[in-house]
Design an enzyme around this catalytic site. Structure first.
Site, short mmCIF file in Angstrom:
data_model
loop_
_atom_site.label_atom_id
_atom_site.label_comp_id
_atom_site.label_asym_id
_atom_site.label_seq_id
_atom_site.Cartn_x
_atom_site.Cartn_y
_atom_site.Cartn_z
N ARG A 101 65.39 31.78 17.06
CA ARG A 101 64.43 31.23 18.01
C ARG A 101 64.91 29.82 18.37
O ARG A 101 65.02 28.96 17.50
CB ARG A 101 63.03 31.16 17.39
CG ARG A 101 62.09 30.29 18.18
CD ARG A 101 60.64 30.41 17.71
NE ARG A 101 60.09 31.71 18.05
CZ ARG A 101 58.79 31.99 18.04
NH1 ARG A 101 57.91 31.06 17.72
NH2 ARG A 101 58.36 33.19 18.36
N HIS A 128 61.30 36.48 25.55
CA HIS A 128 60.76 36.80 24.23
C HIS A 128 60.70 38.33 24.14
O HIS A 128 59.63 38.94 24.18
CB HIS A 128 59.36 36.18 24.11
CG HIS A 128 58.84 36.10 22.71
ND1 HIS A 128 59.55 36.52 21.62
CD2 HIS A 128 57.64 35.65 22.23
CE1 HIS A 128 58.82 36.31 20.52
NE2 HIS A 128 57.66 35.80 20.87
N GLN A 131 58.44 40.33 21.68
CA GLN A 131 57.05 40.30 22.11
C GLN A 131 56.81 41.33 23.21
O GLN A 131 55.86 42.12 23.16
CB GLN A 131 56.72 38.89 22.65
CG GLN A 131 55.28 38.69 23.02
CD GLN A 131 54.37 38.61 21.81
OE1 GLN A 131 54.62 37.82 20.90
NE2 GLN A 131 53.33 39.42 21.76
N ASP A 223 49.07 33.68 28.65
CA ASP A 223 49.79 32.94 27.60
C ASP A 223 49.44 31.46 27.80
O ASP A 223 48.86 31.08 28.83
CB ASP A 223 51.30 33.20 27.75
CG ASP A 223 52.13 32.57 26.63
OD1 ASP A 223 51.55 32.14 25.61
OD2 ASP A 223 53.37 32.49 26.78
N CYS A 263 49.92 36.83 23.64
CA CYS A 263 50.94 36.88 22.59
C CYS A 263 50.57 36.02 21.38
O CYS A 263 51.08 36.23 20.30
CB CYS A 263 52.27 36.42 23.16
SG CYS A 263 52.21 34.77 23.89
N ARG A 291 53.95 43.71 16.27
CA ARG A 291 55.24 43.00 16.18
C ARG A 291 55.99 43.48 14.95
O ARG A 291 57.19 43.71 14.98
CB ARG A 291 54.99 41.48 16.07
CG ARG A 291 54.42 40.80 17.32
CD ARG A 291 55.46 40.69 18.43
NE ARG A 291 56.66 40.00 17.99
CZ ARG A 291 56.80 38.68 17.92
NH1 ARG A 291 55.83 37.89 18.33
NH2 ARG A 291 57.92 38.12 17.51
N1 CP Z 1 53.72 35.41 19.55
C1 CP Z 1 54.60 34.74 18.79
O1 CP Z 1 55.82 34.87 18.92
O2 CP Z 1 54.02 33.94 17.86
P1 CP Z 1 54.77 32.82 16.97
O3 CP Z 1 55.21 31.75 17.91
O4 CP Z 1 53.74 32.36 15.98
O5 CP Z 1 55.95 33.46 16.31
N1 NVA Z 2 55.30 30.87 25.94
C1 NVA Z 2 55.03 30.54 24.56
C2 NVA Z 2 55.09 31.76 23.71
C3 NVA Z 2 54.80 31.55 22.26
C4 NVA Z 2 54.91 32.79 21.43
C5 NVA Z 2 56.02 29.50 24.10
O1 NVA Z 2 57.22 29.63 24.40
O2 NVA Z 2 55.61 28.54 23.45
#
Ligand code: CP
Ligand code: NVA
Length: 310
Positions: A101, A128, A131, A223, A263, A291
């Protein structure tokens, strides 16, 4: 299946459905899979915070008989402490798979290219995919199919929105995205989705008006307005995005049995009201659960070929 899972665009339509079917099978029969990745080790690089992604990969590896090791932003620091390639070329000497990530998507592509072990995108500024796949599994679970489903996404045209569009294109679903001017999805990602969607019944509406987007939707998705890394824009965005809040009034434009999706993490009274978030229509914690099942399926397919003894 390719070595890595970096984008839903990289999956064939067959692989897309195969992954959703395997997710169903693992969710129904978790015990059958508890030794499939015995003694395998997954490195988890996180340059941004996480609850769901970290937990589901870590628990998933444990349930498959393997082990996951968390690397915090302090250890790695791609581009500052070490290049993406060098991080990968170290890790592949010790572990069997990597999830990452980070901010720049390019770093994930570079890391994946530099190593021979599987790399999974656990969120970048661009996408993502875990997700998006888990959410289409949830959508299929709730609605019984995907080709006749309409998904409305209301809010920032961000990483999550991009992966949902690519999933909808593979699934042949109808999708509508409503975002403020200047915050629409990345045109390159729209183009990719439209190209992939030529092979299916996919249709896509991009608009600045939430109501027509939500009209007759089977699922309404939102989101956060400011994603990780955009914290300094939070206040300015709150003003621009206010008309895009998912509230009971907007939900009335959707089908009567429409579900609400997010999400997570969510900010109540910003992108969604507490009333919608807590309503019986809300499936957000099912999404979070799924997930785990999807990522187990993904890891099994990418890492399952290797047999490790010990
Ligand atoms: N939805 C999601 O990816 O959550 P986190 O950022 O907590 O991993
Ligand atoms: N769009 C959000 C998703 C988090 C799971 C971010 O990137 O922070």
């Amino acid at each position: 299946m390719q070595k890595d899972f970096l984008s839903i665009h990289d999956l064939t339509q067959y692989e897309f459905h195969e992954l959703l079917d395997l997710t169903r099978e693992i969710k129904d029969n978790p015990d059958k899979y508890h030794k499939k990745l015995k003694n395998q080790v997954l490195a988890m690089i996180f340059e941004k915070p996480s609850l769901r992604t970290r937990m589901t990969f870590e628990v998933g590896m444990q349930e498959l008989g393997g082990k996951a090791i968390y690397l915090s932003p302090n250890e790695v620091q791609i581009g500052k402490r070490e290049t993406a390639e060098d991080v990968g070329r170290n890790l592949e000497r010790w572990v069997d798979g990597i999830i990452i990530r980070t901010f720049a998507h390019e770093n994930v592509v570079r890391l994946a290219k530099a190593v021979s072990i599987p790399v999974i995108n656990a969120l970048t500024d661009l996408s993502h995919p875990c997700q998006g796949m888990a959410d289409f599994f949830t959508l299929r679970e709730k609605k019984g199919g995907l080709s006749k489903v309409k998904l409305a996404y209301v809010g920032d045209g961000n990483n999550v929105c991009h992966s949902l569009m690519l999933a909808a294109a593979k699934a042949g679903s109808t999708m509508a995205v409503a975002s403020p001017k200047g915050y629409e999805p990345n045109p390159e990602m729209v183009k990719l989705a439209r190209e992939d969607g030529k092979e299916t019944s996919f249709s896509l509406l991009i608009t600045n008006d939430p109501r027509p987007a939500v009209k007759d939707a089977d699922a309404v998705y939102t989101d956060v307005w400011a994603s990780m890394g955009q914290e300094q824009e939070k206040e300015a965005r709150a003003k621009v995005f206010a008309p895009y809040q998912v509230n009971p009034e907007l939900m009335t434009a959707a089908k009567l049995d429409a579900i609400f999706m997010h999400c997570l993490p969510a900010h109540r009274e910003e992108e969604v009201t507490a009333s919608v978030f807590e309503s019986p229509q809300s499936v957000v914690f099912d999404q979070a659960e799924n997930r785990l099942h999807f990522q187990k399926a993904m890891m099994l397919i990418l890492m399952g070929k290797k047999e490790k003894h010990g």
